[in-house]
Design an enzyme around this catalytic site. Structure first.
Site, mmCIF file in Angstrom:
data_model
loop_
_atom_site.group_PDB
_atom_site.id
_atom_site.type_symbol
_atom_site.label_atom_id
_atom_site.label_comp_id
_atom_site.label_asym_id
_atom_site.label_seq_id
_atom_site.Cartn_x
_atom_site.Cartn_y
_atom_site.Cartn_z
ATOM 1 N N ASP A 91 0.612 -1.063 -0.051
ATOM 2 C CA ASP A 91 0.131 -0.004 -0.070
ATOM 3 C C ASP A 91 0.831 1.205 0.085
ATOM 4 O O ASP A 91 2.130 1.108 0.093
ATOM 5 C CB ASP A 91 -0.984 0.230 1.220
ATOM 6 C CG ASP A 91 -0.276 -0.182 2.646
ATOM 7 O OD1 ASP A 91 0.810 -0.849 2.550
ATOM 8 O OD2 ASP A 91 -0.544 0.870 3.448
ATOM 9 N N GLU B 80 0.299 -1.232 5.636
ATOM 10 C CA GLU B 80 1.163 -0.743 6.440
ATOM 11 C C GLU B 80 0.972 0.681 6.956
ATOM 12 O O GLU B 80 0.910 0.782 8.246
ATOM 13 C CB GLU B 80 2.714 -0.917 5.823
ATOM 14 C CG GLU B 80 3.791 -0.502 6.821
ATOM 15 C CD GLU B 80 4.387 0.675 6.954
ATOM 16 O OE1 GLU B 80 5.007 0.997 7.651
ATOM 17 O OE2 GLU B 80 3.733 1.526 5.988
ATOM 18 N N GLU B 81 0.399 1.360 6.144
ATOM 19 C CA GLU B 81 0.500 2.907 6.371
ATOM 20 C C GLU B 81 -0.463 3.252 7.593
ATOM 21 O O GLU B 81 -0.112 4.186 8.174
ATOM 22 C CB GLU B 81 0.350 3.577 5.027
ATOM 23 C CG GLU B 81 1.335 3.317 4.053
ATOM 24 C CD GLU B 81 2.719 4.168 4.580
ATOM 25 O OE1 GLU B 81 2.945 4.649 5.718
ATOM 26 O OE2 GLU B 81 3.624 4.022 3.601
ATOM 27 N N HIS C 278 4.969 9.965 1.969
ATOM 28 C CA HIS C 278 3.803 10.369 2.536
ATOM 29 C C HIS C 278 3.326 12.033 1.939
ATOM 30 O O HIS C 278 2.116 12.224 2.505
ATOM 31 C CB HIS C 278 3.513 10.260 4.073
ATOM 32 C CG HIS C 278 4.110 8.797 4.447
ATOM 33 N ND1 HIS C 278 3.772 8.659 5.847
ATOM 34 C CD2 HIS C 278 4.273 7.690 3.976
ATOM 35 C CE1 HIS C 278 4.221 7.387 6.144
ATOM 36 N NE2 HIS C 278 4.501 6.830 4.873
ATOM 37 N N ASP D 71 7.782 4.760 -1.686
ATOM 38 C CA ASP D 71 7.613 4.150 -0.100
ATOM 39 C C ASP D 71 6.116 3.402 -0.579
ATOM 40 O O ASP D 71 5.202 4.160 -0.408
ATOM 41 C CB ASP D 71 7.245 4.998 0.738
ATOM 42 C CG ASP D 71 6.733 4.484 2.237
ATOM 43 O OD1 ASP D 71 6.763 3.438 2.353
ATOM 44 O OD2 ASP D 71 6.282 5.349 2.935
HETATM 45 ZN ZN LIG Z 1 6.911 2.593 4.047
#
Ligand SMILES: [Zn+2]
Length: 478
Positions: A79, A146-147, A452, A116
């Protein structure tokens, strides 16, 4: 239009990244990205397995002659964080990420790039496919979500992996190897409140705002002020009589509180204002280097039943007494916070008040000791304390075998010495390490800035060195 990524080296890695960036994959919407991985496995005749959480493992046979080498797990998350500039028209559920190549940097066009952890995924797929990459048996592990809270890693069942050496490819500074992370757990104290009816004098609303806040793990060592605790401290020391109606601050367990509001009543409005202002000036001086925008305002408030004196004193003492900030620095890794606590949220209701804290540590027993302290303070105040479930730490092991190998291969490939670090926040490795006993793990990656955010970018030269380092490491381990 052909993609500018397809001219970059290493070709296989960028080929996969170019394909992945065209697949929508915001957190909790990873099915299409998972399908890409499963299709890749089918094409190459590799076995793949998907679990209920959507995590996928692809088993890649060893290079001929290397079948007896240890199984190596290469891990990344499917993700991405979906963020865009407000003026950018973009639908993350359908649109491919637009990419730009500028000098050494790949960026997106007004959105997150998804390097990422797209570069990590692409690197593991490339290594599996690359005939020039010599390796033992590989397990490519792709996790979901994960995020938003390490949820894919949380869902992995024992038995999903055979390997006991894991390379996590989700780090963001080349040459910085992560070997540890903090575990965390929250606690909530609830205190009964008795109120008297009416109250006398004028109502005032005191606001303390403009503090920097930040992440309760990553930013805890910066000495930023905790708005809740600072306002409680001002009221606790006040030498003008007043009644307390409420004290409210903080919104997220993992954020340092930036604003707090108190409702009070007093017969001595001007004296109280002056006394609060005086306290505030002291705090402003104390925090002048870190909290340049801290602001106090006192406005007219709303009259309501105040806490009785006992409740007020106990409640303020509780909020002042709870720990906040760094408790201990690591004795092994310079600059690493070992244990910290964030007094995150305080709320007052009619008949009760709550204080919510979030504790982190890279050592589980130290985490527990801090929660014990919170428990003790809560009980001394006559409150009840609930300790919520947490997530595990990945305790740094400076004697790790995989660390020794990576340091050596990094030196061979780049001529540079690697740095060893750990972070004061949760990582997937913490959770995976707890599920698979004896897992020797390390996290590394290429230079990647501003993950992000729409400013996310990744260095092309660093990606190439990262891949060469990964290949050299797999060869060394085979
Ligand atoms: Zn990451």
């Amino acid at each position: 239009m052909s993609s500018p990524l397809l001219n970059l080296k290493p070709e296989l890695l960028w080929k996969h990244f170019d394909a992945i960036r065209q697949i929508p994959r915001c957190s909790r919407n990873e099915d299409a990205a998972g399908k890409y991985v499963v299709d890749f496995a089918k094409q190459h005749g590799f076995e793949s397995k998907k679990d209920d959480t959507g995590n996928i493992v692809v088993r890649v046979p060893a290079t001929p002659g290397k079948e007896n080498a240890p199984v190596i797990v290469l891990q990344g998350h499917l993700d991405i964080v979906c963020e865009k500039n407000s003026d950018k028209e973009f639908n993350f559920d359908t649109d491919p990420i637009e990419v730009l190549v500028e000098g050494d940097w790949v960026t997106a066009n007004g959105t997150t790039l998804g390097a990422d952890n797209g570069i990590g995924l692409a690197a593991s797929l490339a290594a599996a496919e690359d005939a020039s990459c010599v390796h033992g048996p590989l397990e490519l592990l792709f996790t979901t979500d994960e995020e938003t809270g390490l949820n894919g890693a949380n869902g992995i069942q024992p038995g999903f992996l055979q390997g006991r050496i894991m390379l996590n490819l989700d780090s963001e500074e080349e040459g910085n190897f992560s070997i540890g992370c903090a575990g965390g757990a929250d606690s909530e104290i609830t205190l009964s409140i008795t109120r008297s009816s009416g109250g006398s004098g004028s109502a005032l609303k005191i606001s303390l705002a403009g503090l920097r806040g930040g992440h309760s793990g990553i930013d805890i060592h910066t000495g930023r002020g905790n708005a809740i605790q600072l306002l409680a401290r001002m009221l606790y020391k006040l030498d003008v009589p007043f009644d307390l109606i409420s004290l409210e601050g903080g919104s997220k367990h993992n954020a340092i509180p930036r604003e707090t509001f108190a409702q009070v009543m007093t017969d001595k409005v001007e004296e109280l204002k002056a006394a609060v202002q005086k306290q505030f000036e002291q705090i402003r001086f104390e925090y002048k280097a870190v909290e340049k925008n801290i602001k106090l305002t006192i406005d007219a408030g709303e009259t309501s039943d105040p806490m009785n004196l006992d409740s007020k004193d106990t409640f303020l003492a509780l909020v002042v007494g709870l720990p906040h900030g760094v408790m201990v620095m690591s004795q092994e890794i310079a600059g690493l916070v070992e244990t910290s606590n964030n007094l995150a949220i305080v709320k007052t209701m009619t008949d009760k008040a709550t204080a919510y804290t979030s504790t982190r540590s890279s050592i589980i027993s130290a985490l527990e000791a801090t929660r014990q302290k919170i428990d003790a303070i809560g009980k001394l105040s006559g409150g009840s304390v609930e300790h919520l479930d947490g997530y595990p730490a990945w305790t740094p092991n400076l004697d790790s075998d995989i660390l020794k190998v990576l340091k050596k291969t990094y030196k061979n490939v780049t001529g540079k010495e690697a740095k060893v670090m750990a972070i004061h926040a949760g990582l997937e490795c913490g959770i995976i390490g707890e599920k698979f006993e004896g897992m020797d793990m390390i996290s590394f990656g290429p230079d990647l800035n501003n993950p992000h955010s729409p400013d996310e970018n990744v260095s092309i030269a660093s990606v190439e060195r990262f891949y060469n380092h990964l290949s050299a490491t797999l060869a060394e381990l085979a």
